[in-house]
Design a protein around this motif. Structure first.
Motif, PDB file in Angstrom:
ATOM      1  N   GLN A  30       0.840  -1.188   0.000  1.00 37.37           N
ATOM      2  CA  GLN A  30       0.000   0.000   0.000  1.00 37.37           C
ATOM      3  C   GLN A  30       0.881   1.246   0.000  1.00 37.37           C
ATOM      4  O   GLN A  30       1.914   1.281   0.659  1.00 37.37           O
ATOM      5  CB  GLN A  30      -0.889  -0.006   1.246  1.00 37.37           C
ATOM      6  N   ALA A  31       0.461   2.253  -0.740  1.00 31.72           N
ATOM      7  CA  ALA A  31       1.187   3.518  -0.826  1.00 31.72           C
ATOM      8  C   ALA A  31       0.178   4.657  -0.876  1.00 31.72           C
ATOM      9  O   ALA A  31      -1.028   4.429  -0.988  1.00 31.72           O
ATOM     10  CB  ALA A  31       2.067   3.539  -2.072  1.00 31.72           C
ATOM     11  N   THR A  32       0.674   5.874  -0.802  1.00 34.46           N
ATOM     12  CA  THR A  32      -0.165   7.058  -0.917  1.00 34.46           C
ATOM     13  C   THR A  32       0.285   7.849  -2.141  1.00 34.46           C
ATOM     14  O   THR A  32       1.469   8.079  -2.326  1.00 34.46           O
ATOM     15  CB  THR A  32      -0.048   7.939   0.343  1.00 34.46           C
ATOM     16  N   GLU A  33      -0.678   8.252  -2.971  1.00 35.55           N
ATOM     17  CA  GLU A  33      -0.385   9.030  -4.176  1.00 35.55           C
ATOM     18  C   GLU A  33      -1.254  10.268  -4.207  1.00 35.55           C
ATOM     19  O   GLU A  33      -2.359  10.280  -3.668  1.00 35.55           O
ATOM     20  CB  GLU A  33      -0.670   8.206  -5.437  1.00 35.55           C
ATOM     21  N   ASN A  34      -0.757  11.313  -4.852  1.00 32.39           N
ATOM     22  CA  ASN A  34      -1.512  12.544  -5.012  1.00 32.39           C
ATOM     23  C   ASN A  34      -2.175  12.517  -6.388  1.00 32.39           C
ATOM     24  O   ASN A  34      -1.507  12.322  -7.396  1.00 32.39           O
ATOM     25  CB  ASN A  34      -0.577  13.750  -4.883  1.00 32.39           C
ATOM     26  N   CYS A  41      -5.007   6.575  -1.097  1.00 35.68           N
ATOM     27  CA  CYS A  41      -4.379   5.332  -0.672  1.00 35.68           C
ATOM     28  C   CYS A  41      -4.526   4.346  -1.817  1.00 35.68           C
ATOM     29  O   CYS A  41      -5.618   4.169  -2.353  1.00 35.68           O
ATOM     30  CB  CYS A  41      -5.058   4.787   0.576  1.00 35.68           C
ATOM     31  N   VAL A  42      -3.431   3.728  -2.188  1.00 35.89           N
ATOM     32  CA  VAL A  42      -3.417   2.801  -3.313  1.00 35.89           C
ATOM     33  C   VAL A  42      -2.863   1.472  -2.819  1.00 35.89           C
ATOM     34  O   VAL A  42      -1.768   1.414  -2.284  1.00 35.89           O
ATOM     35  CB  VAL A  42      -2.545   3.340  -4.471  1.00 35.89           C
ATOM     36  N   ARG A  43      -3.647   0.423  -2.980  1.00 42.57           N
ATOM     37  CA  ARG A  43      -3.240  -0.914  -2.547  1.00 42.57           C
ATOM     38  C   ARG A  43      -3.199  -1.837  -3.757  1.00 42.57           C
ATOM     39  O   ARG A  43      -4.155  -1.928  -4.502  1.00 42.57           O
ATOM     40  CB  ARG A  43      -4.227  -1.459  -1.523  1.00 42.57           C
ATOM     41  N   HIS A  44      -2.079  -2.499  -3.932  1.00 41.00           N
ATOM     42  CA  HIS A  44      -1.945  -3.477  -5.009  1.00 41.00           C
ATOM     43  C   HIS A  44      -2.420  -4.820  -4.474  1.00 41.00           C
ATOM     44  O   HIS A  44      -1.940  -5.282  -3.444  1.00 41.00           O
ATOM     45  CB  HIS A  44      -0.496  -3.556  -5.485  1.00 41.00           C
ATOM     46  N   VAL A  45      -3.355  -5.444  -5.175  1.00 40.62           N
ATOM     47  CA  VAL A  45      -3.961  -6.694  -4.737  1.00 40.62           C
ATOM     48  C   VAL A  45      -3.474  -7.821  -5.639  1.00 40.62           C
ATOM     49  O   VAL A  45      -3.561  -7.723  -6.867  1.00 40.62           O
ATOM     50  CB  VAL A  45      -5.506  -6.595  -4.805  1.00 40.62           C
ATOM     51  N   ALA A  46      -2.973  -8.886  -5.024  1.00 41.80           N
ATOM     52  CA  ALA A  46      -2.521 -10.052  -5.783  1.00 41.80           C
ATOM     53  C   ALA A  46      -3.734 -10.811  -6.320  1.00 41.80           C
ATOM     54  O   ALA A  46      -4.829 -10.715  -5.772  1.00 41.80           O
ATOM     55  CB  ALA A  46      -1.686 -10.962  -4.892  1.00 41.80           C
ATOM     56  N   GLY A  47      -3.529 -11.548  -7.362  1.00 39.57           N
ATOM     57  CA  GLY A  47      -4.630 -12.288  -7.974  1.00 39.57           C
ATOM     58  C   GLY A  47      -5.260 -13.313  -7.048  1.00 39.57           C
ATOM     59  O   GLY A  47      -6.467 -13.509  -7.051  1.00 39.57           O
ATOM     60  N   ALA A  48      -4.445 -13.962  -6.215  1.00 40.78           N
ATOM     61  CA  ALA A  48      -4.985 -14.983  -5.306  1.00 40.78           C
ATOM     62  C   ALA A  48      -5.931 -14.371  -4.278  1.00 40.78           C
ATOM     63  O   ALA A  48      -6.871 -15.019  -3.834  1.00 40.78           O
ATOM     64  CB  ALA A  48      -3.838 -15.702  -4.602  1.00 40.78           C
ATOM     65  N   SER A  49      -5.702 -13.117  -3.918  1.00 41.24           N
ATOM     66  CA  SER A  49      -6.564 -12.447  -2.945  1.00 41.24           C
ATOM     67  C   SER A  49      -7.904 -12.065  -3.550  1.00 41.24           C
ATOM     68  O   SER A  49      -8.858 -11.811  -2.827  1.00 41.24           O
ATOM     69  CB  SER A  49      -5.893 -11.180  -2.423  1.00 41.24           C
ATOM     70  N   PRO A  69      -4.718  -9.812 -10.768  1.00 39.66           N
ATOM     71  CA  PRO A  69      -4.115  -8.769  -9.923  1.00 39.66           C
ATOM     72  C   PRO A  69      -4.589  -7.393 -10.375  1.00 39.66           C
ATOM     73  O   PRO A  69      -4.726  -7.126 -11.568  1.00 39.66           O
ATOM     74  CB  PRO A  69      -2.612  -8.928 -10.180  1.00 39.66           C
ATOM     75  N   HIS A  70      -4.864  -6.505  -9.418  1.00 35.94           N
ATOM     76  CA  HIS A  70      -5.363  -5.170  -9.740  1.00 35.94           C
ATOM     77  C   HIS A  70      -5.016  -4.206  -8.614  1.00 35.94           C
ATOM     78  O   HIS A  70      -4.277  -4.550  -7.696  1.00 35.94           O
ATOM     79  CB  HIS A  70      -6.874  -5.204  -9.998  1.00 35.94           C
ATOM     80  N   VAL A  71      -5.540  -2.989  -8.698  1.00 36.46           N
ATOM     81  CA  VAL A  71      -5.253  -1.926  -7.735  1.00 36.46           C
ATOM     82  C   VAL A  71      -6.561  -1.489  -7.089  1.00 36.46           C
ATOM     83  O   VAL A  71      -7.574  -1.362  -7.766  1.00 36.46           O
ATOM     84  CB  VAL A  71      -4.594  -0.723  -8.462  1.00 36.46           C
ATOM     85  N   VAL A  72      -6.519  -1.245  -5.788  1.00 40.23           N
ATOM     86  CA  VAL A  72      -7.661  -0.669  -5.077  1.00 40.23           C
ATOM     87  C   VAL A  72      -7.228   0.720  -4.614  1.00 40.23           C
ATOM     88  O   VAL A  72      -6.173   0.871  -3.992  1.00 40.23           O
ATOM     89  CB  VAL A  72      -8.066  -1.535  -3.864  1.00 40.23           C
ATOM     90  N   ALA A  73      -8.009   1.739  -4.933  1.00 41.04           N
ATOM     91  CA  ALA A  73      -7.662   3.112  -4.573  1.00 41.04           C
ATOM     92  C   ALA A  73      -8.867   3.802  -3.951  1.00 41.04           C
ATOM     93  O   ALA A  73     -10.001   3.544  -4.322  1.00 41.04           O
ATOM     94  CB  ALA A  73      -7.204   3.875  -5.813  1.00 41.04           C
ATOM     95  N   TRP A  74      -8.588   4.680  -2.970  1.00 37.32           N
ATOM     96  CA  TRP A  74      -9.644   5.455  -2.319  1.00 37.32           C
ATOM     97  C   TRP A  74      -9.025   6.714  -1.746  1.00 37.32           C
ATOM     98  O   TRP A  74      -7.840   6.749  -1.435  1.00 37.32           O
ATOM     99  CB  TRP A  74     -10.335   4.623  -1.233  1.00 37.32           C
ATOM    100  N   PRO A  75      -9.825   7.800  -1.629  1.00 36.80           N
ATOM    101  CA  PRO A  75      -9.312   9.022  -1.003  1.00 36.80           C
ATOM    102  C   PRO A  75      -8.905   8.731   0.436  1.00 36.80           C
ATOM    103  O   PRO A  75      -9.574   7.983   1.149  1.00 36.80           O
ATOM    104  CB  PRO A  75     -10.496   9.984  -1.058  1.00 36.80           C
TER     105      PRO A  75
END
Length: 110
Positions: A30-34, A41-49, A69-75
């Motif tokens: 998980q990381a934070t991006e502007n 907040c940006v979380r990279h999700v593995a395919g198995a999850s 695998p994909h990305v989950v993002a939220w303010p």
């Protein structure tokens, strides 16, 4: 016999600390991006999850199939309801996309 660990478990050569990887149980980091003037907040999700679940990407308006695998993002200062699941390529191209995807009247809203 296995070789001995010379580093503590919190050490990461990429520069991220163990505290930054709060999403380890989800198979990604998980990381934070502007973006658009907000911290996201940006979380990279593995395919198995993501096995057994499908989502609709807000970037391309296409389905993210189960196990991809994909990305989950939220303010950063919002609740769980604001989380959105994106294809990795769509999240990376979010600044190059048009303002909104046009849907037909009969298409489902997700």
């Amino acid at each position: 016999m296995s070789p001995r660990r010379n580093r503590s478990k919190g050490f990461d050569p990429s520069g991220r600390s163990a505290e930054d990887d709060r999403a380890g149980r989800y198979g990604g980091w998980q990381a934070t991006e502007n973006w658009q003037g907000d911290e996201w907040c940006v979380r990279h999700v593995a395919g198995a999850s993501a096995e057994g679940k499908t989502y609709r990407c807000p970037g391309c308006d296409q389905m993210i199939p189960s196990g991809l695998p994909h990305v989950v993002a939220w303010p950063e200062h919002s609740g769980v309801d604001e989380r959105r699941h994106w294809h990795k390529a769509c999240w990376n191209a979010k600044d190059r996309r048009t303002t909104r995807v046009q849907r037909s009247r009969n298409s489902p809203r997700f």
